[in-house]
Design a protein around this motif. Sequence first.
Motif, mmCIF file in Angstrom:
data_model
loop_
_atom_site.group_PDB
_atom_site.id
_atom_site.type_symbol
_atom_site.label_atom_id
_atom_site.label_comp_id
_atom_site.label_asym_id
_atom_site.label_seq_id
_atom_site.Cartn_x
_atom_site.Cartn_y
_atom_site.Cartn_z
ATOM 1 N N GLU A 112 0.832 -1.202 0.000
ATOM 2 C CA GLU A 112 0.000 0.000 0.000
ATOM 3 C C GLU A 112 0.865 1.250 0.000
ATOM 4 O O GLU A 112 0.594 2.221 -0.730
ATOM 5 C CB GLU A 112 -0.903 -0.001 1.235
ATOM 6 N N ILE A 113 1.943 1.249 0.781
ATOM 7 C CA ILE A 113 2.826 2.412 0.865
ATOM 8 C C ILE A 113 3.397 2.767 -0.505
ATOM 9 O O ILE A 113 3.456 3.937 -0.883
ATOM 10 C CB ILE A 113 3.972 2.147 1.864
ATOM 11 N N VAL A 114 3.800 1.753 -1.270
ATOM 12 C CA VAL A 114 4.454 2.019 -2.557
ATOM 13 C C VAL A 114 3.466 2.073 -3.716
ATOM 14 O O VAL A 114 3.859 2.285 -4.870
ATOM 15 C CB VAL A 114 5.549 0.973 -2.852
ATOM 16 N N GLY A 115 2.181 1.874 -3.445
ATOM 17 C CA GLY A 115 1.169 2.016 -4.482
ATOM 18 C C GLY A 115 1.006 0.819 -5.395
ATOM 19 O O GLY A 115 0.584 0.967 -6.554
ATOM 20 N N LEU A 116 1.307 -0.387 -4.890
ATOM 21 C CA LEU A 116 1.200 -1.592 -5.719
ATOM 22 C C LEU A 116 0.093 -2.543 -5.267
ATOM 23 O O LEU A 116 0.039 -3.687 -5.724
ATOM 24 C CB LEU A 116 2.532 -2.354 -5.735
ATOM 25 N N SER A 117 -0.791 -2.090 -4.413
ATOM 26 C CA SER A 117 -1.845 -2.981 -3.903
ATOM 27 C C SER A 117 -2.697 -3.567 -5.023
ATOM 28 O O SER A 117 -3.066 -4.747 -4.992
ATOM 29 C CB SER A 117 -2.739 -2.229 -2.912
ATOM 30 N N GLU A 118 -2.995 -2.754 -6.040
ATOM 31 C CA GLU A 118 -3.889 -3.210 -7.110
ATOM 32 C C GLU A 118 -3.240 -4.233 -8.030
ATOM 33 O O GLU A 118 -3.941 -4.949 -8.750
ATOM 34 C CB GLU A 118 -4.377 -2.013 -7.925
ATOM 35 N N ARG A 155 8.772 -1.610 -11.143
ATOM 36 C CA ARG A 155 9.824 -2.434 -10.529
ATOM 37 C C ARG A 155 10.534 -1.672 -9.423
ATOM 38 O O ARG A 155 10.909 -2.242 -8.391
ATOM 39 C CB ARG A 155 10.831 -2.882 -11.597
ATOM 40 N N GLN A 156 10.725 -0.362 -9.623
ATOM 41 C CA GLN A 156 11.345 0.447 -8.573
ATOM 42 C C GLN A 156 10.475 0.477 -7.325
ATOM 43 O O GLN A 156 10.964 0.365 -6.197
ATOM 44 C CB GLN A 156 11.586 1.872 -9.075
ATOM 45 N N ARG A 157 9.173 0.628 -7.510
ATOM 46 C CA ARG A 157 8.251 0.615 -6.363
ATOM 47 C C ARG A 157 8.281 -0.751 -5.670
ATOM 48 O O ARG A 157 8.233 -0.839 -4.429
ATOM 49 C CB ARG A 157 6.843 0.974 -6.815
ATOM 50 N N ASN A 170 14.910 6.166 -10.939
ATOM 51 C CA ASN A 170 14.860 5.704 -12.327
ATOM 52 C C ASN A 170 13.482 5.150 -12.670
ATOM 53 O O ASN A 170 12.944 4.296 -11.964
ATOM 54 C CB ASN A 170 15.909 4.609 -12.566
ATOM 55 N N GLY A 171 12.924 5.629 -13.772
ATOM 56 C CA GLY A 171 11.658 5.092 -14.253
ATOM 57 C C GLY A 171 10.426 5.700 -13.628
ATOM 58 O O GLY A 171 9.311 5.401 -14.061
ATOM 59 N N LEU A 172 10.576 6.536 -12.609
ATOM 60 C CA LEU A 172 9.426 7.150 -11.964
ATOM 61 C C LEU A 172 8.990 8.395 -12.727
ATOM 62 O O LEU A 172 9.823 9.167 -13.206
ATOM 63 C CB LEU A 172 9.747 7.527 -10.514
ATOM 64 N N ARG A 210 8.110 12.921 -6.806
ATOM 65 C CA ARG A 210 7.695 13.735 -5.659
ATOM 66 C C ARG A 210 7.265 12.847 -4.495
ATOM 67 O O ARG A 210 7.608 13.109 -3.333
ATOM 68 C CB ARG A 210 6.556 14.665 -6.064
ATOM 69 N N TRP A 211 6.532 11.774 -4.804
ATOM 70 C CA TRP A 211 6.101 10.838 -3.757
ATOM 71 C C TRP A 211 7.307 10.234 -3.047
ATOM 72 O O TRP A 211 7.352 10.169 -1.811
ATOM 73 C CB TRP A 211 5.245 9.730 -4.383
ATOM 74 N N LEU A 212 8.308 9.796 -3.819
ATOM 75 C CA LEU A 212 9.478 9.169 -3.218
ATOM 76 C C LEU A 212 10.275 10.173 -2.394
ATOM 77 O O LEU A 212 10.771 9.843 -1.310
ATOM 78 C CB LEU A 212 10.356 8.555 -4.307
ATOM 79 N N ARG A 213 10.392 11.400 -2.881
ATOM 80 C CA ARG A 213 11.091 12.427 -2.122
ATOM 81 C C ARG A 213 10.431 12.627 -0.757
ATOM 82 O O ARG A 213 11.098 12.660 0.276
ATOM 83 C CB ARG A 213 11.108 13.743 -2.882
#
Length: 305
Positions: A114-120, A134-136, A157-159, A165-168
Amino acid sequence: MVIQAEGLSKRFGDRTAVSDLTFTVRPGYVTGFLGPNGAGKSTTMRMLVGLDRPSEGRATIAGAPFVSHAAPMRVAGALLDSSFYHPGRSPRTHLRALALTHGISRRRVDEVLEIVGLSEVATKRAGGFSLGMRQRFGLATALLGDPGTLILDEPFNGLDPEGIRWLRDLLQGVAGEGRTVMVSSHLLSEMSELADRVLVIGRGELIADTTMAEFTGRGRVFRVTCSDALLLARALRADGGDCSQLSARTLDVSGVSRDGIAFTAAEQAIEVFEVLPQGRSLEETFVQLTQDAVEYRGSAKGGGL
């Protein structure tokens, strides 16, 4: 958890990739790890987490070599390679397998997805993921053990811009919790916004170990043009900023990020027309400092393309 390198060196045959590196990365800050291509950044990070054995010297995290910790994923999370997974596995399957090695709950697996936005896409095969996905996925793996330290090699890379901005925000939040964050990146404009401190190496040797403000020599000064410089200066000083008013609509601000200036202005209903960094940029400082340590150079002349 402190990262410590003491006399760290690595040779591959007759080539020296890293030479006598000594540095300390402390908690509570985002430390940018910078250097030209071939400087030895990736090799250094691999030695920190035990993937490469030093030819000389010692690397420790929280006082001991990473691999000697009983539960290393709870000590440090690393993202060093975006092809770390089996392409036929889903993120959930991969993370659950890793979680079993450390007694980590399935609930934590779902939390990091959920934190990295891959739940779906948690049950999709990772082999079809884009580089950004893949980075997430790699970040989810690094965060799984809720570690006190993060070591990330080129995580942007790749974002897309939203992802950057989310990762920052994520990494600054992690450092704000008192954890240790070490990030390597070639995106110097992004690093100037992200990092509190910088380590710079060239040809495997340490060039600089200092704060970002000291490195660039500009103290993160922004010249702001707005609808009410006096009101904005008062508000920013209350937030710990240092402001010098130049006119009714212009002021110089240090000690506050670009995003912080925008947020404070919005709170005060002040319209901001322009925010310009003053002095040398990180890119200018970096290029000047590392120009003698660049391994590969291109020509500025046309090649008939």
